[in-house]
Scaffold this active site. Structure first.
Site, PDB file in Angstrom:
ATOM      1  N   GLU A 163       0.840  -1.207   0.000  1.00 30.70           N
ATOM      2  CA  GLU A 163       0.000   0.000   0.000  1.00 30.70           C
ATOM      3  C   GLU A 163       0.870   1.249   0.000  1.00 30.70           C
ATOM      4  O   GLU A 163       2.038   1.201   0.372  1.00 30.70           O
ATOM      5  CB  GLU A 163      -0.859   0.037   1.278  1.00 30.70           C
ATOM      6  CG  GLU A 163      -1.774  -1.150   1.396  1.00 30.70           C
ATOM      7  CD  GLU A 163      -2.591  -1.131   2.684  1.00 30.70           C
ATOM      8  OE1 GLU A 163      -2.460  -0.184   3.480  1.00 30.70           O
ATOM      9  OE2 GLU A 163      -3.348  -2.091   2.868  1.00 30.70           O
TER      10      GLU A 163
ATOM     11  N   LYS B 187       2.127   4.624   1.599  1.00 33.40           N
ATOM     12  CA  LYS B 187       2.204   5.129   2.971  1.00 33.40           C
ATOM     13  C   LYS B 187       1.881   6.621   2.918  1.00 33.40           C
ATOM     14  O   LYS B 187       2.718   7.441   2.525  1.00 33.40           O
ATOM     15  CB  LYS B 187       3.593   4.888   3.549  1.00 33.40           C
ATOM     16  CG  LYS B 187       3.688   5.251   5.009  1.00 33.40           C
ATOM     17  CD  LYS B 187       5.003   4.740   5.570  1.00 33.40           C
ATOM     18  CE  LYS B 187       5.130   4.955   7.052  1.00 33.40           C
ATOM     19  NZ  LYS B 187       4.934   6.317   7.498  1.00 33.40           N
TER      20      LYS B 187
ATOM     21  N   ASP C 253       1.166  10.331   3.897  1.00 30.98           N
ATOM     22  CA  ASP C 253       1.819  11.171   4.889  1.00 30.98           C
ATOM     23  C   ASP C 253       0.805  12.030   5.632  1.00 30.98           C
ATOM     24  O   ASP C 253       0.614  13.200   5.346  1.00 30.98           O
ATOM     25  CB  ASP C 253       2.861  12.056   4.178  1.00 30.98           C
ATOM     26  CG  ASP C 253       3.903  12.552   5.145  1.00 30.98           C
ATOM     27  OD1 ASP C 253       3.944  12.055   6.282  1.00 30.98           O
ATOM     28  OD2 ASP C 253       4.674  13.448   4.765  1.00 30.98           O
TER      29      ASP C 253
ATOM     30  N   TYR D 203      -7.318   1.834   6.189  1.00 30.83           N
ATOM     31  CA  TYR D 203      -6.393   0.762   5.812  1.00 30.83           C
ATOM     32  C   TYR D 203      -6.295  -0.394   6.813  1.00 30.83           C
ATOM     33  O   TYR D 203      -5.507  -1.304   6.611  1.00 30.83           O
ATOM     34  CB  TYR D 203      -5.001   1.302   5.502  1.00 30.83           C
ATOM     35  CG  TYR D 203      -4.403   2.206   6.575  1.00 30.83           C
ATOM     36  CD1 TYR D 203      -4.177   1.748   7.864  1.00 30.83           C
ATOM     37  CD2 TYR D 203      -4.041   3.511   6.264  1.00 30.83           C
ATOM     38  CE1 TYR D 203      -3.625   2.571   8.822  1.00 30.83           C
ATOM     39  CE2 TYR D 203      -3.493   4.353   7.222  1.00 30.83           C
ATOM     40  CZ  TYR D 203      -3.286   3.868   8.499  1.00 30.83           C
ATOM     41  OH  TYR D 203      -2.746   4.689   9.445  1.00 30.83           O
TER      42      TYR D 203
ATOM     43  N   LYS E 244      10.624   3.443   3.381  1.00 32.21           N
ATOM     44  CA  LYS E 244      10.589   4.913   3.303  1.00 32.21           C
ATOM     45  C   LYS E 244      11.387   5.393   2.107  1.00 32.21           C
ATOM     46  O   LYS E 244      12.531   4.967   1.904  1.00 32.21           O
ATOM     47  CB  LYS E 244      11.197   5.507   4.578  1.00 32.21           C
ATOM     48  CG  LYS E 244      10.402   5.180   5.831  1.00 32.21           C
ATOM     49  CD  LYS E 244       9.416   6.248   6.150  1.00 32.21           C
ATOM     50  CE  LYS E 244       9.946   7.076   7.279  1.00 32.21           C
ATOM     51  NZ  LYS E 244       8.978   7.967   7.848  1.00 32.21           N
TER      52      LYS E 244
ATOM     53  N   CYS F 182      16.267  48.748   7.322  1.00 28.12           N
ATOM     54  CA  CYS F 182      15.391  48.113   6.340  1.00 28.12           C
ATOM     55  C   CYS F 182      16.005  48.285   4.946  1.00 28.12           C
ATOM     56  O   CYS F 182      16.409  49.388   4.591  1.00 28.12           O
ATOM     57  CB  CYS F 182      14.023  48.771   6.403  1.00 28.12           C
ATOM     58  SG  CYS F 182      12.977  48.335   5.024  1.00 28.12           S
TER      59      CYS F 182
ATOM     60  N   CYS G  16      13.698  51.054   2.984  1.00 27.38           N
ATOM     61  CA  CYS G  16      13.507  52.460   3.331  1.00 27.38           C
ATOM     62  C   CYS G  16      14.568  52.953   4.315  1.00 27.38           C
ATOM     63  O   CYS G  16      14.472  54.067   4.816  1.00 27.38           O
ATOM     64  CB  CYS G  16      12.120  52.669   3.920  1.00 27.38           C
ATOM     65  SG  CYS G  16      11.913  51.895   5.517  1.00 27.38           S
TER      66      CYS G  16
ATOM     67  N   CYS H 121      10.821  46.003  10.029  1.00 23.67           N
ATOM     68  CA  CYS H 121      11.080  47.406   9.705  1.00 23.67           C
ATOM     69  C   CYS H 121      10.153  48.230  10.592  1.00 23.67           C
ATOM     70  O   CYS H 121       8.981  47.903  10.747  1.00 23.67           O
ATOM     71  CB  CYS H 121      10.765  47.639   8.231  1.00 23.67           C
ATOM     72  SG  CYS H 121      10.692  49.388   7.828  1.00 23.67           S
TER      73      CYS H 121
ATOM     74  N   CYS I  69       6.857  52.179   5.187  1.00 24.42           N
ATOM     75  CA  CYS I  69       7.950  51.633   4.382  1.00 24.42           C
ATOM     76  C   CYS I  69       7.438  51.208   3.007  1.00 24.42           C
ATOM     77  O   CYS I  69       6.464  50.460   2.908  1.00 24.42           O
ATOM     78  CB  CYS I  69       8.534  50.424   5.118  1.00 24.42           C
ATOM     79  SG  CYS I  69       9.589  49.403   4.093  1.00 24.42           S
TER      80      CYS I  69
END
Ligand code: IVH
Length: 666
Positions: free
Chosen positions: A113, A115, A117, A226, A314, A408, A411, A426, A431
């Protein structure tokens, strides 16, 4: 009367369940969404009239009306074990040798089957009815996630009766979030300044553990069964038979399940999926190989934590090497400075990757990524590219650690560290870098939806100082635009028109578009529903805000801070924006009337006019017949007008329609 209602309710439930099954489990819908909605609405209405007939497994009960209070614990009647992992064919062969030895010469076969996630849950059905659902937890005791699991559309609330319904059946399977939904959720989370989920599994787990099932319901979780836990009677002697029985009971089972006569075929199936997996609509992190015969599983038994009859294979995460060309700092709409690595573009899991977020400066320091470095990148959950490792041995001499910015980049205002100490922001609310991001968000799809206002145009509007805030957009004239890059007469007209159109967006979208910290689309909906109008929202006090269920103190505080700083802007916006008035109570102004709408209208979208008709007690129909009472005609109406004239059906314009509703607000 109640008897008739009961019969009709049962009939409706059976029909809706059948359609849910066709739609969510088999992916073969037979009924239009509209038809389904109609049945659903009828059931809801009947249940409202006869609350004594509401049962917890009714299709209307999928969305819990109230947030749950926290999670209780559920002890699994059969423990939920975990699984041993393997990472290559040799390890799989070693597993097979253990199985062969354990079975002492008996013949056996495997089932292979995908797997998935996500996260494992156990759902208990009694007499065919959904009773409760729990997460795996520590395998012995899990969290009670009944209310949230009930919102998952592919989980049947009542099993189908094609085979005899068992008294008790615990169904185990995976709750997961399809890739597309995961990407969309993360996009929304990012826009709202909320946490980004690293992979679909975390997103599914986070969603399942939300205390408010209404939010779970809005996120698209799915389920695949399952395995069986406790069973009052066996469903088969082989795993494959159990899965077949599941299908007959209306449970969703992954279609890509294959029998393998021996370990070599099982390995071939695993390797095959390793290559094909990117074509799936959800993420898989490997394969699961299970001994097929249930009796043989019992012989093999389990070690402390995992059964000896199954194993996972895996997949290795796909990784590639590339080089960091440069590191740049981006300013987000809330002013957060994010370091981003520009990479020499490489192919990774099916897409070309040219950039990777370095998340924040703590992370950048920790990984010590420098310009010119050779790095190993990986897609987190196969989707978001990340730098996983720096190959320091290839670092060019003289490469310097990237400095934490004190100013920043857009600016040159000074930056401040966030309260949590991870993010740098900032400090300048005006800005331009930040403004650009805010404007992009404001004009974005879920907000004001100003299609022609793209990234490049926003950059120019800000750089040329034509736009310093949202309200300035509505002051733009065609002559302001002509002369900007790639802006001719026609495009300028289109931009102005799109901006004009957005003036009538719904209040929820406006609130979302403001980009108030912690307020995303969903909270904006709640606020819009509560306050109804823009001025009412603007006048809200902190006390009033926290009193709204769903709006916590952080959100309320953030809204008030926004009001405090931006009231001038809101006042200005108020002059330009005219969202449709809140939905009014149902009236009977159009009671019994069947109405057809054709052509484009000025003040209503199709959906809005349909809602208005229904709210006034009328029926919105899509085709003209003798039964039609009148046709509302907008601009460039189609052949429906001719048909109406032929049949002698009255045709009215939009204004006349609004007058009928007495809806002066439009
Ligand atoms: S069978 C005794 N089948 O993988 C274990 N598990 O790493 C029975 N998973 O906790 C589990 N897809 O969440 C099984 N087709 C599948 C699966 C699957 C995903 C997950 C499950 C389990 C984890 C173990």
């Amino acid at each position: 009367m109640t008897r008739d209602a009961r019969k009709r309710i049962e009939r409706l439930r059976a029909e809706l369940r059948g359609h849910d099954y066709l739609y969510y489990v088999l992916n073969q819908p037979e009924m239009s969404d509209r038809g389904y909605d109609k049945l659903f609405a009828e059931l809801k209405l009947l249940e409202e009239k006869h609350p004594e007939l509401v049962t917890s497994d009714s299709p209307t009960q999928r969305v819990s009306e109230r947030p749950v209070e926290g999670f209780g614990a559920i002890r699994h009647s059969v423990p939920m074990l975990s699984m041993d992992n393997t990472y290559n064919a040799d390890e799989l062969r070693a597993f097979d040798e253990r199985v062969a030895k354990g079975l002492g010469g008996r013949d056996y076969d495997y089932v292979v089957e995908l797997k998935i996630d996500g996260l494992a849950i156990s759902i208990r059905y009694e007499g065919g009815r959904f009773v409760r659902a729990a997460t795996r937890g520590d395998g012995v005791v899990g969290d009670d996630v009944t209310n949230n699991v009930k919102t998952i559309k592919s989980v049947p609330l009542a099993l189908l009766g094609e085979v005899k319904l068992p008294d008790v059946l615990e169904v185990r399977g995976e709750v997961y979030m399809p890739t597309q939904s995961f990407v969309e959720l993360n996009r929304a989370q990012q826009q709202e300044g909320k946490r980004i989920f690293a992979n679909p599994r975390n997103a599914a787990a986070g969603t399942l553990k939300l205390l408010d099932a209404r939010i779970t319901s809005g996120r698209n979780l799915a389920f695949l069964a399952y395995a069986a836990g406790e069973m009052s009677e066996p469903l088969g002697e082989e795993h494959q038979q159990v899965l077949e029985a599941f299908k007959k009971l209306g449970l969703p089972v992954n279609p890509h399940i294959e029998r393998a006569k021996d370990i070599d075929s099982a390995i071939a199936i695993c390797l095959g999926w390793e290559a094909k997996r990117s074509g799936l609509a959800y993420q898989i992190d490997g394969m699961v190989i299970k001994v097929n015969r249930i009796g043989q599983r019992d012989i093999l038994g389990a070690t402390g934590r995992a059964p000896r009859w199954c194993i996972s294979y895996k997949f290795p995460a796909e990784r590639v090497e590339t080089m960091v060309e440069s590191i740049e700092v981006q300013v987000g709409k809330s002013g957060i400075l994010t370091p981003v690595a520009n990479l020499v573009p490489v192919q990774l899991s099916g897409t070309t990757v040219g950039r990777a977020s370095l998340h924040n400066f703590d992370e950048l320091r920790r990984k010590d990524v420098r310009e010119g470095d050779t790095v190993l990148i990986e897609k987190a959950g196969e989707i978001i590219p990340q730098v996983v490792e720096v190959k320091k041995q290839f670092r060019p001499s003289g490469a310097k650690a990237y400095p934490i910015p004190k100013k920043c980049p857009d600016c040159v205002s000074k930056v401040v560290k966030d309260q949590e100490g991870v993010y740098i922001r900032c400090s300048n609310i005006d800005c331009p870098g930040r403004l650009k991001e805010r404007l992009k968000y404001f004009a974005g799809r879920g907000q004001m939806d100003i299609e022609t206002l793209g990234e490049a145009l926003i950059e120019q509007l800000v750089d040329t100082h034509l736009v310093k805030n949202f309200a300035d957009l509505y002051k733009l004239k065609k002559s302001d635009l002509i002369g900007l890059d790639r802006m001719g007469e026609k495009s300028a007209d289109n931009v102005i028109e799109a901006i004009r159109k957005s003036e009538r967006r719904a209040l929820a979208r406006i609130i979302a578009g403001l980009g108030i910290r912690h307020i995303g689309g969903q909270s904006a909906e709640i606020l819009a529903e509560h306050f109804g109008t823009f001025p009412a929202f603007m006048a809200a006090s902190e006390k009033e805000l926290v009193a709204i269920e769903q709006i916590g103190p952080t959100m309320a505080g953030s809204i008030c801070e926004y009001f405090h700083k931006q009231m001038g802007l809101l006042q200005e916006l108020l002059e330009y924006l005219s969202p449709p008035p809140p939905k009014t109570q149902r009236t009977d102004k159009l009671a019994g009337k069947t109405i057809v709408v054709t052509g484009s209208l000025e003040n209503f979208t199709r959906q809005q006019i349909k809602e208005a008709i229904v709210q006034a007690g009328g029926k919105a129909s899509s085709s003209v017949s003798k039964k039609t009472d009148f046709v509302v005609a907008g601009e460039s109406p189609g052949g429906k007008i001719d048909k109406a004239r032929r049949l002698g059906v009255k045709v009215i314009n939009e204004k006349e329609f609004s007058d009928m509703l007495g809806d002066k607000g439009r």
